[in-house]
Write an enzyme that holds these catalytic residues in place. Structure first.
Site, PDB file in Angstrom:
ATOM      1  N   ASP A   1      -3.135  14.714   6.503  1.00 18.40           N
ATOM      2  CA  ASP A   1      -3.333  13.338   6.064  1.00 18.40           C
ATOM      3  C   ASP A   1      -2.016  12.648   5.707  1.00 18.40           C
ATOM      4  O   ASP A   1      -1.100  13.288   5.206  1.00 18.40           O
ATOM      5  CB  ASP A   1      -4.199  13.415   4.792  1.00 18.40           C
ATOM      6  CG  ASP A   1      -5.138  12.249   4.675  1.00 18.40           C
ATOM      7  OD1 ASP A   1      -5.309  11.525   5.658  1.00 18.40           O
ATOM      8  OD2 ASP A   1      -5.720  12.081   3.587  1.00 18.40           O
ATOM      9  N   HIS A   2      -1.975  11.351   5.916  1.00 23.99           N
ATOM     10  CA  HIS A   2      -0.829  10.529   5.489  1.00 23.99           C
ATOM     11  C   HIS A   2       0.502  11.038   6.046  1.00 23.99           C
ATOM     12  O   HIS A   2       1.470  11.220   5.318  1.00 23.99           O
ATOM     13  CB  HIS A   2      -0.776  10.435   3.954  1.00 23.99           C
ATOM     14  CG  HIS A   2      -1.941   9.682   3.389  1.00 23.99           C
ATOM     15  ND1 HIS A   2      -2.117   8.335   3.599  1.00 23.99           N
ATOM     16  CD2 HIS A   2      -3.000  10.089   2.657  1.00 23.99           C
ATOM     17  CE1 HIS A   2      -3.237   7.948   3.010  1.00 23.99           C
ATOM     18  NE2 HIS A   2      -3.796   8.990   2.449  1.00 23.99           N
TER      19      HIS A   2
ATOM     20  N   THR B   1      -9.244  13.517  -5.708  1.00 18.79           N
ATOM     21  CA  THR B   1      -9.051  13.436  -7.163  1.00 18.79           C
ATOM     22  C   THR B   1     -10.193  14.089  -7.937  1.00 18.79           C
ATOM     23  O   THR B   1      -9.963  14.777  -8.939  1.00 18.79           O
ATOM     24  CB  THR B   1      -8.864  11.957  -7.575  1.00 18.79           C
ATOM     25  OG1 THR B   1      -7.805  11.409  -6.783  1.00 18.79           O
ATOM     26  CG2 THR B   1      -8.494  11.828  -9.041  1.00 18.79           C
TER      27      THR B   1
ATOM     28  N   GLY C   1      -9.781   7.527  -0.907  1.00 24.81           N
ATOM     29  CA  GLY C   1     -10.016   7.195  -2.316  1.00 24.81           C
ATOM     30  C   GLY C   1     -11.494   7.274  -2.649  1.00 24.81           C
ATOM     31  O   GLY C   1     -12.052   6.429  -3.338  1.00 24.81           O
ATOM     32  N   GLY C   2     -12.150   8.323  -2.138  1.00 26.99           N
ATOM     33  CA  GLY C   2     -13.605   8.460  -2.309  1.00 26.99           C
ATOM     34  C   GLY C   2     -14.038   8.725  -3.739  1.00 26.99           C
ATOM     35  O   GLY C   2     -15.219   8.577  -4.073  1.00 26.99           O
ATOM     36  N   THR C   3     -13.098   9.110  -4.603  1.00 27.31           N
ATOM     37  CA  THR C   3     -13.491   9.555  -5.941  1.00 27.31           C
ATOM     38  C   THR C   3     -14.092   8.457  -6.813  1.00 27.31           C
ATOM     39  O   THR C   3     -15.020   8.710  -7.559  1.00 27.31           O
ATOM     40  CB  THR C   3     -12.268  10.190  -6.656  1.00 27.31           C
ATOM     41  OG1 THR C   3     -11.855  11.326  -5.899  1.00 27.31           O
ATOM     42  CG2 THR C   3     -12.607  10.646  -8.065  1.00 27.31           C
TER      43      THR C   3
ATOM     44  N   GLU D   1      -4.527   3.675  10.087  1.00 23.06           N
ATOM     45  CA  GLU D   1      -4.963   2.843   8.955  1.00 23.06           C
ATOM     46  C   GLU D   1      -4.456   1.428   9.144  1.00 23.06           C
ATOM     47  O   GLU D   1      -3.277   1.199   9.406  1.00 23.06           O
ATOM     48  CB  GLU D   1      -4.437   3.430   7.637  1.00 23.06           C
ATOM     49  CG  GLU D   1      -4.833   2.597   6.401  1.00 23.06           C
ATOM     50  CD  GLU D   1      -4.505   3.289   5.063  1.00 23.06           C
ATOM     51  OE1 GLU D   1      -4.506   4.538   5.020  1.00 23.06           O
ATOM     52  OE2 GLU D   1      -4.271   2.583   4.070  1.00 23.06           O
TER      53      GLU D   1
ATOM     54  N   HIS E   1      -6.841   5.008  -3.950  1.00 18.89           N
ATOM     55  CA  HIS E   1      -6.589   6.441  -4.161  1.00 18.89           C
ATOM     56  C   HIS E   1      -6.534   6.746  -5.658  1.00 18.89           C
ATOM     57  O   HIS E   1      -6.057   5.936  -6.439  1.00 18.89           O
ATOM     58  CB  HIS E   1      -5.234   6.847  -3.577  1.00 18.89           C
ATOM     59  CG  HIS E   1      -5.209   6.905  -2.080  1.00 18.89           C
ATOM     60  ND1 HIS E   1      -4.532   6.006  -1.309  1.00 18.89           N
ATOM     61  CD2 HIS E   1      -5.771   7.790  -1.219  1.00 18.89           C
ATOM     62  CE1 HIS E   1      -4.667   6.316  -0.035  1.00 18.89           C
ATOM     63  NE2 HIS E   1      -5.414   7.399   0.052  1.00 18.89           N
ATOM     64  N   GLY E   2      -6.927   7.953  -6.014  1.00 18.51           N
ATOM     65  CA  GLY E   2      -6.751   8.403  -7.397  1.00 18.51           C
ATOM     66  C   GLY E   2      -7.905   8.000  -8.291  1.00 18.51           C
ATOM     67  O   GLY E   2      -9.037   7.812  -7.850  1.00 18.51           O
TER      68      GLY E   2
HETATM   69 ZN   LIG Z   1      -5.659   8.807   1.560  1.00 20.28          ZN
END
Ligand SMILES: [Zn+2]
Length: 389
Positions: free
Chosen positions: A82-83, A231, A207-209, A134, A179-180
């Site tokens: 990722d990233h 996260t 950033g699913g959290t 993205e 994210h986070g």
């Molecule tokens: Zn990400």
């Protein structure tokens, strides 16, 4: 089982309206918890290595452990990095067998993002690797160092051109997700709907959290087929470590880490069920392509080398270096026969069938093999081999 083609896996999720969990893993304890959750719920899963969490040598020494664990799993697994923003690192992780990469040029201008992403897509597709791009920028994971980290929402008006010009397989969207730690993030559902109408490919939510069950469900109903989640798992681990320390302030490493895998497992199970990927393993295994290594094997017998030519061994060593630098090549071995004087073999391991096809067509392979075959071999035979079931 062998790895599962990530593009096939995501298309299955996209068609059947569920999302595959792409769980960020930092070490083997994270990984064990995620795999236990996937096995328990019979869910396909993505083991997600967030490039920015590792030094390059750490990432490269972790990948073989992840590959090994993925092959031992009885549910479909894909490995994504990722990233990534460095093309050379992207090529290395692909040659190590990772079958998905996310190219993040999201903080660059549209045209630059398109140009750099398209370049990576070309290379990755030759290696049979799925690519995520993205458009817009999800804050909290800056990678380029050139652009900023402010939130840029994905423009629904630009996505079609972005997808067509880059050739990406799936698209990470910025629709209010962060994210986070971002409890209570607002999701711009109307924007997601417009993006989904504009392009017919699986969408990815980073950033699913911070999202609620309701937000997950709406996202999935509008094209999201992969949710990146890190996260929440990291928090589940921290919570356990803090509890272990509170219970015994003299606890040493082993005591501190006691039970962290169990906490990751429980959190990943909760996610998998929320995203409706539980119970999908059998269908995915039956309908998606498995990706296994392919070997190119050449044997040659060397007669009396023509005068003025160097001996075969330095030429074989040069061939080994040259072949190893072709994208999609995992490793190259050369060997001299112990039983037949003057006989040699070259074994090239390719990450998958697609990479093997491109390898055969590549100019470098043709140059190397024709030099060996024409200049040195009195007998030459070569071909591709796959592992039999
Ligand atoms: Zn990400």
């Amino acid at each position: 089982m062998p790895l599962m083609d990530l593009n096939d896996m995501l298309k299955h999720a996209y068609r059947h309206r569920y999302a595959v969990g792409s769980f960020g893993i930092d070490d083997t304890l994270f990984m064990a918890g995620v795999l236990q959750a996937a096995e328990e719920t019979r869910a396909p899963v993505v083991l997600n290595l967030i490039a920015t969490h590792f030094a390059e040598d750490e990432l490269e020494s972790f990948i073989p452990l992840v590959m090994q664990a993925a092959h031992t799993a009885t549910v479909p697994v894909a490995i994504n990095v990722d990233h990534l923003s460095d093309g050379a690192l992207a090529q290395r992780v692909m040659s190590m067998g990772c079958n998905g990469i996310m190219i993040d040029h999201s903080s660059l201008r549209f045209s630059e993002n398109v140009g750099r992403t398209a370049e990576c897509v070309k290379l990755a597709h030759q290696c049979g690797v799925t690519v995520e791009g993205e458009l817009g920028h999800v804050p909290g994971e800056p990678v380029d160092g050139e652009g900023g980290d402010e939130q840029i929402l994905t423009s629904a008006g630009e996505v079609k051109a972005y997808v067509e010009r880059t050739g990406i397989d799936c698209l990470a969207v910025s629709v209010g997700n962060v994210h986070g730690h971002a409890k209570g993030s607002k999701m711009d559902l109307a924007r997601l709907v417009r993006i989904h109408q504009a392009v017919d490919i699986p969408l990815v939510l980073h950033g699913g959290t911070g999202l609620t069950l309701e937000q997950y469900r709406k996202a999935i109903d509008n094209g999201v087929a992969k949710i990146n989640y890190y996260t929440g798992l990291a928090d589940a681990i921290s919570k356990r470590i803090k509890a272990n320390l509170a219970a015994d302030h003299r606890a040493v490493y082993r005591d501190l880490m006691h039970g962290v895998t169990e906490n990751v497992r429980a959190e990943a199970v909760r996610c998998i069920k929320s995203w409706r990927s539980d119970g999908r393993a059998a269908e995915v295994s039956a309908q998606c392509r498995a990706v296994g290594e392919v070997e190119y094997v050449a044997t040659l017998a060397v007669g009396n080398t023509a005068s003025g030519k160097p001996g075969i061994e330095p030429v074989l060593q040069e061939a080994q270096r040259s072949l190893a630098s072709i994208p999609g090549v995992a490793r190259v071995s050369i060997g001299a026969s112990r039983t037949h004087a003057g006989r040699y073999c070259v074994i090239v391991t390719l990450v998958n069938e697609t990479a093997a096809r491109h390898f055969l067509e590549s100019q470098r392979h043709r140059q190397v093999t024709s030099k060996l075959a024409l200049s040195y071999a009195t007998d030459w035979s070569d071909g591709l081999y796959v592992e039999m079931d």
